[in-house]
Write a protein that holds these residues in place. Sequence first.
Motif, PDB file in Angstrom:
ATOM      1  N   ASP A  65      23.394  12.720  68.054  1.00  0.00           N
ATOM      2  CA  ASP A  65      22.263  11.894  68.492  1.00  0.00           C
ATOM      3  C   ASP A  65      21.663  11.182  67.277  1.00  0.00           C
ATOM      4  O   ASP A  65      21.135  11.839  66.378  1.00  0.00           O
ATOM      5  CB  ASP A  65      21.217  12.774  69.164  1.00  0.00           C
ATOM      6  CG  ASP A  65      20.102  11.977  69.822  1.00  0.00           C
ATOM      7  OD1 ASP A  65      19.964  10.777  69.510  1.00  0.00           O
ATOM      8  OD2 ASP A  65      19.365  12.539  70.647  1.00  0.00           O
ATOM      9  N   PRO A  66      21.705   9.846  67.228  1.00  0.00           N
ATOM     10  CA  PRO A  66      21.176   9.141  66.053  1.00  0.00           C
ATOM     11  C   PRO A  66      19.658   9.248  65.903  1.00  0.00           C
ATOM     12  O   PRO A  66      19.116   8.983  64.829  1.00  0.00           O
ATOM     13  CB  PRO A  66      21.600   7.687  66.313  1.00  0.00           C
ATOM     14  CG  PRO A  66      21.752   7.591  67.787  1.00  0.00           C
ATOM     15  CD  PRO A  66      22.257   8.928  68.229  1.00  0.00           C
ATOM     16  N   GLY A  71      17.783  10.061  58.859  1.00  0.00           N
ATOM     17  CA  GLY A  71      18.537   9.116  58.047  1.00  0.00           C
ATOM     18  C   GLY A  71      19.746   8.516  58.732  1.00  0.00           C
ATOM     19  O   GLY A  71      20.294   7.515  58.250  1.00  0.00           O
ATOM     20  N   LEU A  72      20.173   9.087  59.863  1.00  0.00           N
ATOM     21  CA  LEU A  72      21.378   8.573  60.516  1.00  0.00           C
ATOM     22  C   LEU A  72      21.129   7.205  61.130  1.00  0.00           C
ATOM     23  O   LEU A  72      21.988   6.311  61.056  1.00  0.00           O
ATOM     24  CB  LEU A  72      21.853   9.558  61.591  1.00  0.00           C
ATOM     25  CG  LEU A  72      23.099   9.143  62.387  1.00  0.00           C
ATOM     26  CD1 LEU A  72      24.279   8.915  61.457  1.00  0.00           C
ATOM     27  CD2 LEU A  72      23.450  10.190  63.437  1.00  0.00           C
ATOM     28  N   LYS A  73      19.946   7.007  61.726  1.00  0.00           N
ATOM     29  CA  LYS A  73      19.642   5.720  62.349  1.00  0.00           C
ATOM     30  C   LYS A  73      19.651   4.602  61.305  1.00  0.00           C
ATOM     31  O   LYS A  73      20.229   3.531  61.530  1.00  0.00           O
ATOM     32  CB  LYS A  73      18.284   5.797  63.047  1.00  0.00           C
ATOM     33  CG  LYS A  73      17.859   4.490  63.697  1.00  0.00           C
ATOM     34  CD  LYS A  73      16.618   4.681  64.536  1.00  0.00           C
ATOM     35  CE  LYS A  73      15.417   5.054  63.667  1.00  0.00           C
ATOM     36  NZ  LYS A  73      14.175   5.122  64.468  1.00  0.00           N
ATOM     37  N   GLU A  74      19.040   4.854  60.162  1.00  0.00           N
ATOM     38  CA  GLU A  74      19.006   3.845  59.103  1.00  0.00           C
ATOM     39  C   GLU A  74      20.409   3.560  58.570  1.00  0.00           C
ATOM     40  O   GLU A  74      20.751   2.408  58.267  1.00  0.00           O
ATOM     41  CB  GLU A  74      18.093   4.308  57.967  1.00  0.00           C
ATOM     42  CG  GLU A  74      16.615   4.367  58.313  1.00  0.00           C
ATOM     43  CD  GLU A  74      16.250   5.555  59.202  1.00  0.00           C
ATOM     44  OE1 GLU A  74      15.156   5.555  59.763  1.00  0.00           O
ATOM     45  OE2 GLU A  74      17.083   6.482  59.314  1.00  0.00           O
ATOM     46  N   LYS A 236      30.023  13.100  50.812  1.00  0.00           N
ATOM     47  CA  LYS A 236      30.358  14.306  50.041  1.00  0.00           C
ATOM     48  C   LYS A 236      29.828  15.577  50.705  1.00  0.00           C
ATOM     49  O   LYS A 236      30.356  16.660  50.506  1.00  0.00           O
ATOM     50  CB  LYS A 236      29.786  14.206  48.616  1.00  0.00           C
ATOM     51  CG  LYS A 236      30.301  13.011  47.814  1.00  0.00           C
ATOM     52  CD  LYS A 236      31.778  13.131  47.562  1.00  0.00           C
ATOM     53  CE  LYS A 236      32.304  12.051  46.623  1.00  0.00           C
ATOM     54  NZ  LYS A 236      32.223  10.690  47.187  1.00  0.00           N
ATOM     55  N   ASN A 237      28.763  15.460  51.496  1.00  0.00           N
ATOM     56  CA  ASN A 237      28.138  16.637  52.118  1.00  0.00           C
ATOM     57  C   ASN A 237      28.382  16.615  53.618  1.00  0.00           C
ATOM     58  O   ASN A 237      27.698  15.894  54.365  1.00  0.00           O
ATOM     59  CB  ASN A 237      26.636  16.646  51.817  1.00  0.00           C
ATOM     60  CG  ASN A 237      25.935  17.863  52.406  1.00  0.00           C
ATOM     61  OD1 ASN A 237      26.577  18.817  52.838  1.00  0.00           O
ATOM     62  ND2 ASN A 237      24.608  17.845  52.407  1.00  0.00           N
ATOM     63  N   GLN A 238      29.359  17.408  54.061  1.00  0.00           N
ATOM     64  CA  GLN A 238      29.688  17.428  55.493  1.00  0.00           C
ATOM     65  C   GLN A 238      28.695  18.239  56.316  1.00  0.00           C
ATOM     66  O   GLN A 238      28.747  18.232  57.548  1.00  0.00           O
ATOM     67  CB  GLN A 238      31.105  17.967  55.715  1.00  0.00           C
ATOM     68  CG  GLN A 238      31.328  19.410  55.284  1.00  0.00           C
ATOM     69  CD  GLN A 238      31.857  19.507  53.870  1.00  0.00           C
ATOM     70  OE1 GLN A 238      31.277  18.937  52.956  1.00  0.00           O
ATOM     71  NE2 GLN A 238      32.961  20.225  53.682  1.00  0.00           N
ATOM     72  N   PHE A 239      27.769  18.945  55.650  1.00  0.00           N
ATOM     73  CA  PHE A 239      26.778  19.757  56.375  1.00  0.00           C
ATOM     74  C   PHE A 239      25.502  18.983  56.683  1.00  0.00           C
ATOM     75  O   PHE A 239      24.639  19.491  57.393  1.00  0.00           O
ATOM     76  CB  PHE A 239      26.422  21.001  55.558  1.00  0.00           C
ATOM     77  CG  PHE A 239      27.538  21.993  55.440  1.00  0.00           C
ATOM     78  CD1 PHE A 239      27.794  22.900  56.450  1.00  0.00           C
ATOM     79  CD2 PHE A 239      28.349  22.014  54.319  1.00  0.00           C
ATOM     80  CE1 PHE A 239      28.829  23.815  56.348  1.00  0.00           C
ATOM     81  CE2 PHE A 239      29.382  22.927  54.201  1.00  0.00           C
ATOM     82  CZ  PHE A 239      29.629  23.821  55.224  1.00  0.00           C
ATOM     83  N   TYR A 244      20.786  19.743  63.396  1.00  0.00           N
ATOM     84  CA  TYR A 244      20.133  18.951  64.437  1.00  0.00           C
ATOM     85  C   TYR A 244      21.043  18.724  65.644  1.00  0.00           C
ATOM     86  O   TYR A 244      20.621  18.089  66.607  1.00  0.00           O
ATOM     87  CB  TYR A 244      19.699  17.601  63.858  1.00  0.00           C
ATOM     88  CG  TYR A 244      18.622  17.720  62.809  1.00  0.00           C
ATOM     89  CD1 TYR A 244      17.273  17.713  63.157  1.00  0.00           C
ATOM     90  CD2 TYR A 244      18.947  17.851  61.458  1.00  0.00           C
ATOM     91  CE1 TYR A 244      16.282  17.834  62.193  1.00  0.00           C
ATOM     92  CE2 TYR A 244      17.975  17.961  60.491  1.00  0.00           C
ATOM     93  CZ  TYR A 244      16.638  17.955  60.860  1.00  0.00           C
ATOM     94  OH  TYR A 244      15.658  18.073  59.903  1.00  0.00           O
ATOM     95  N   ASN A 245      22.262  19.226  65.572  1.00  0.00           N
ATOM     96  CA  ASN A 245      23.202  19.073  66.683  1.00  0.00           C
ATOM     97  C   ASN A 245      23.455  20.442  67.302  1.00  0.00           C
ATOM     98  O   ASN A 245      24.337  21.195  66.877  1.00  0.00           O
ATOM     99  CB  ASN A 245      24.513  18.453  66.189  1.00  0.00           C
ATOM    100  CG  ASN A 245      25.419  18.026  67.327  1.00  0.00           C
ATOM    101  OD1 ASN A 245      25.303  18.502  68.453  1.00  0.00           O
ATOM    102  ND2 ASN A 245      26.350  17.124  67.046  1.00  0.00           N
ATOM    103  N   ASN A 246      22.662  20.778  68.297  1.00  0.00           N
ATOM    104  CA  ASN A 246      22.762  22.100  68.912  1.00  0.00           C
ATOM    105  C   ASN A 246      24.096  22.314  69.611  1.00  0.00           C
ATOM    106  O   ASN A 246      24.630  23.426  69.623  1.00  0.00           O
ATOM    107  CB  ASN A 246      21.617  22.290  69.918  1.00  0.00           C
ATOM    108  CG  ASN A 246      20.256  22.277  69.253  1.00  0.00           C
ATOM    109  OD1 ASN A 246      20.126  22.647  68.079  1.00  0.00           O
ATOM    110  ND2 ASN A 246      19.234  21.841  69.975  1.00  0.00           N
TER     111      ASN A 246
END
Length: 358
Positions: A65-66, A71-74, A236-239, A244-246
């Motif tokens: 979910d963005p 920061g994902l939406k931006e 670099k950071n896959q975590f 936030y993704n249940n």
Amino acid sequence: VKWGRCVYDNIAKFLQFQLTVNITACLIAVVGAAVLTESPLRVIQLLWVNLIMDSFASLALATEDPNRVPGLKEQLLSRHPYPRTQALLSKIMVRNMIFHAMWQLTVLFVIIFAVGDVCEAGDTINVCGGLPYKDMLTNIRSGRPIDFDGEFLPSDVKCVAQFNRDDSKSFWRVDGFAIDASGTMFSGYIPAREKTFCIEQHGCGGQSQHLTVVFNVFVLLQVFNEINARKIHNEKNQFQGILYNNMFLAVIIGTLGMQVALIQIPGLNTAFGCTALDIYQWLVCVGLGLTSLPLNWLVSFVPYEWIPLGSWAGSIAEDDLDKVQKELEAEKKEHDKHHGGGDVEMSNTPGVPKVVRN
């Protein structure tokens, strides 16, 4: 725009994960059938892997979910639009798939071919009784088929699981044997050993912890690589944003819990061709599965510009797109010609359109 780009990325994440699993599973099955005479992974195990790869992975990777991840939406809105000729698989994704599949195959082939002592069964089928005929890495007994391990056995304990004309110990030669009261006679060869002889006498080719470890490591490599598949733009950071993704967390935890149950619960593990593992073996399996995480960080530094993309990656040439567009326009004109096409405006009656011809 935000949701469109997010959905596109989610589909790409799922494809990256699914294709990596497919590459590894197919090569393991093909090499196993060619070298070992049978696949190290059973059919029902591959069905479980397919469930992880398709149903669970689609829920985990396609539900980002963005609006929830900071920061994902931006990030989505600041990115340049993809051109219409953009391949579905990016160079970064192809690079990730190649290196992760290579690493998974290396780990699994080492476990299959370099682990597992060739020896007679001891107190249980999982331990050796006496010195092994072929000493491999670790002290676990081999679960490989006898057709492969048989070459390591001395001649006096050679496992002969079926009739073999070249081995006189595997059959009896019979001439004029009465098989019923009618006097019908039989002449030929009779197998001297049952098909279960090897397992009963020497433990050869029997169900052991060896191939359970192969199956367990294979699944754990995929589960932890699912975390890597969350990032497809060389992050670099896959975590980042994982909490936030249940749905993703539920799928990962549920898959790990089911994997433990498939191996440890009596009856259920038998149905899946597995044998319960001890705590040391579980730690080794989890440790090997976790290697996917640092590997992904290292792979992010590998250049990817050299990878050629073509139609195999889902791209389409500009000329082909123009040709398709012209064909669609021609079809539309033909349709309008025969069905009275034109501009549409509303009639005086509310909700009833009328066609105004040009």
